[in-house]
Design an enzyme around this catalytic site. Sequence first.
Site, mmCIF file in Angstrom:
data_model
loop_
_atom_site.group_PDB
_atom_site.id
_atom_site.type_symbol
_atom_site.label_atom_id
_atom_site.label_comp_id
_atom_site.label_asym_id
_atom_site.label_seq_id
_atom_site.Cartn_x
_atom_site.Cartn_y
_atom_site.Cartn_z
ATOM 1 N N HIS A 156 0.877 -1.259 -0.024
ATOM 2 C CA HIS A 156 -0.195 -0.008 0.269
ATOM 3 C C HIS A 156 0.981 1.246 -0.002
ATOM 4 O O HIS A 156 2.020 1.068 0.409
ATOM 5 C CB HIS A 156 -0.879 0.065 0.913
ATOM 6 C CG HIS A 156 -2.108 -1.039 1.059
ATOM 7 N ND1 HIS A 156 -1.974 -2.375 1.333
ATOM 8 C CD2 HIS A 156 -3.334 -0.785 0.739
ATOM 9 C CE1 HIS A 156 -3.307 -2.869 1.229
ATOM 10 N NE2 HIS A 156 -3.918 -1.887 0.683
ATOM 11 N N HIS A 157 0.232 2.425 -0.176
ATOM 12 C CA HIS A 157 0.878 3.704 -0.265
ATOM 13 C C HIS A 157 1.796 4.078 1.206
ATOM 14 O O HIS A 157 1.236 3.434 2.184
ATOM 15 C CB HIS A 157 -0.308 4.676 -0.548
ATOM 16 C CG HIS A 157 -1.327 4.920 0.214
ATOM 17 N ND1 HIS A 157 -1.334 5.457 1.379
ATOM 18 C CD2 HIS A 157 -2.533 4.070 0.379
ATOM 19 C CE1 HIS A 157 -2.555 5.461 2.008
ATOM 20 N NE2 HIS A 157 -3.264 4.579 1.501
ATOM 21 N N LYS A 160 -0.681 4.673 4.496
ATOM 22 C CA LYS A 160 -1.333 3.734 5.343
ATOM 23 C C LYS A 160 -0.896 3.705 6.848
ATOM 24 O O LYS A 160 0.293 3.416 6.852
ATOM 25 C CB LYS A 160 -1.372 2.646 4.503
ATOM 26 C CG LYS A 160 -2.409 1.288 5.217
ATOM 27 C CD LYS A 160 -2.789 0.405 4.184
ATOM 28 C CE LYS A 160 -3.653 -0.673 5.020
ATOM 29 N NZ LYS A 160 -5.061 0.061 5.415
HETATM 30 P P1 NAD Z 1 -7.666 9.512 4.984
HETATM 31 O O1 NAD Z 1 -6.456 10.089 5.987
HETATM 32 O O2 NAD Z 1 -7.270 10.143 3.668
HETATM 33 O O3 NAD Z 1 -8.966 9.992 5.101
HETATM 34 C C1 NAD Z 1 -9.549 9.858 6.624
HETATM 35 C C2 NAD Z 1 -10.415 11.199 6.869
HETATM 36 O O4 NAD Z 1 -11.094 11.172 8.093
HETATM 37 C C3 NAD Z 1 -9.569 12.428 7.182
HETATM 38 O O5 NAD Z 1 -9.999 13.398 6.012
HETATM 39 C C4 NAD Z 1 -9.542 12.851 8.462
HETATM 40 O O6 NAD Z 1 -9.695 14.207 8.784
HETATM 41 C C5 NAD Z 1 -11.001 12.275 8.661
HETATM 42 N N1 NAD Z 1 -11.326 12.114 10.086
HETATM 43 C C6 NAD Z 1 -10.489 11.905 11.241
HETATM 44 N N2 NAD Z 1 -11.199 11.937 12.263
HETATM 45 C C7 NAD Z 1 -12.583 12.277 12.055
HETATM 46 C C8 NAD Z 1 -13.556 12.486 12.888
HETATM 47 N N3 NAD Z 1 -13.602 12.396 14.013
HETATM 48 N N4 NAD Z 1 -14.811 12.853 12.313
HETATM 49 C C9 NAD Z 1 -14.824 12.906 10.711
HETATM 50 N N5 NAD Z 1 -13.698 12.842 10.056
HETATM 51 C C10 NAD Z 1 -12.608 12.429 10.713
HETATM 52 O O7 NAD Z 1 -7.813 8.074 4.659
HETATM 53 P P2 NAD Z 1 -8.412 7.044 3.639
HETATM 54 O O8 NAD Z 1 -7.214 6.572 2.519
HETATM 55 O O9 NAD Z 1 -9.542 7.723 3.132
HETATM 56 O O10 NAD Z 1 -8.627 6.104 4.258
HETATM 57 C C11 NAD Z 1 -9.497 5.858 5.483
HETATM 58 C C12 NAD Z 1 -10.012 4.517 6.061
HETATM 59 O O11 NAD Z 1 -10.449 3.743 5.301
HETATM 60 C C13 NAD Z 1 -8.855 3.837 6.492
HETATM 61 O O12 NAD Z 1 -8.831 2.991 7.606
HETATM 62 C C14 NAD Z 1 -8.284 3.074 5.204
HETATM 63 O O13 NAD Z 1 -7.503 1.706 5.676
HETATM 64 C C15 NAD Z 1 -9.852 2.647 4.915
HETATM 65 N N6 NAD Z 1 -10.035 2.125 3.465
HETATM 66 C C16 NAD Z 1 -10.949 1.242 3.394
HETATM 67 C C17 NAD Z 1 -11.210 0.450 1.994
HETATM 68 C C18 NAD Z 1 -12.247 -0.382 2.054
HETATM 69 O O14 NAD Z 1 -12.643 -0.795 0.890
HETATM 70 N N7 NAD Z 1 -12.960 -0.777 3.168
HETATM 71 C C19 NAD Z 1 -10.816 1.412 0.995
HETATM 72 C C20 NAD Z 1 -9.529 2.366 1.081
HETATM 73 C C21 NAD Z 1 -9.347 2.503 2.488
#
Ligand code: NAD
Length: 270
Positions: A156-157, A160
């Site tokens: 992953h990037h 992560k």
């Molecule tokens: P990211 O860091 O780009 O985005 C997360 C966002 O959540 C940020 O903008 C952050 O400010 C926000 N955030 C943090 N605390 C918060 C709160 N209390 N209220 C509202 N927003 C809040 O991360 P990402 O790459 O978008 O990934 C997010 C999650 O999704 C990770 O756990 C990642 O592993 C997971 N993910 C899951 C899948 C899937 O298919 N299930 C796919 C990609 C990523």
Amino acid sequence: MTQVAIVGAAGRMGRMLLRAVDEHSALDLGAAVEHSAHALLGHDCAQLIGANDATGVILTDDIVTAAQAADVAIVFTLPESTLHTLKHCSEHQCAAVVGTTGLDQQQLAMCAAYAKKIPLLIAPNMSVGVNATFELLAKAAALLGIDYDVEIVEAHHRNKIDAPSGTALKMGEVIAAAQQRELSAHAVYARHGQVGARQPGEIGFQTIRGGDIVGEHTVIFAGDGERVEITHRSSSRSNFAAGAVRAAAWVVDQPPGIYGMNHVLGLACS
Ligand code: NAD
């Protein structure tokens, strides 16, 4: 139209979800929620996706109003904030789709408690291709048996924060279940130094982090004189977002309970 709240709307996945909801014929963006310190709070969501026309939805940190207004929340944030979101969803009968990974056993148990009041779908990977891969892995694991050494390699990037990926762990669980065993008893998460020969039945995990890799998983079944490899590669986050909106449109009509993508897609692997 089903009203959707996107929580974590300014994140990498959040921005993809804003576009995916906008393009979905049965879903309407009702709210977009971010962390209270986010610089774009108070701005129209159009700014997040580079759209010229205003969406009319303002980025907010008010999860209570969002949960009241929405029929379903799509949550891609952090484990702690995901539980905070689910608390408000359960209080306001708002269904939820959780894509956040890295939730520990205690946090998953809390999710299950909230799911007594609302329909809740949790999936470490929303991609249709990955969920089809789970089925292929279960079949391969059952056919090959524990004489074939299993190694799960994921990449992953660089940003992560959890490892191994939730998808890799799920792959380990699927393989262990297909061989009637528990992942926790056989998982090996790191090897360094004089670790000795590989123990029979180990399920190894190897993690690669770097650059902008969206997500790659290869499962190796290594036997004597041959090996089988099953690989899934994501080239864009759009497949996760497409799966998440499909899950949101599905889960909103379900009774309270906990669901996975296998239920949405009609697959056997849980
Ligand atoms: P990211 O860091 O780009 O985005 C997360 C966002 O959540 C940020 O903008 C952050 O400010 C926000 N955030 C943090 N605390 C918060 C709160 N209390 N209220 C509202 N927003 C809040 O991360 P990402 O790459 O978008 O990934 C997010 C999650 O999704 C990770 O756990 C990642 O592993 C997971 N993910 C899951 C899948 C899937 O298919 N299930 C796919 C990609 C990523």
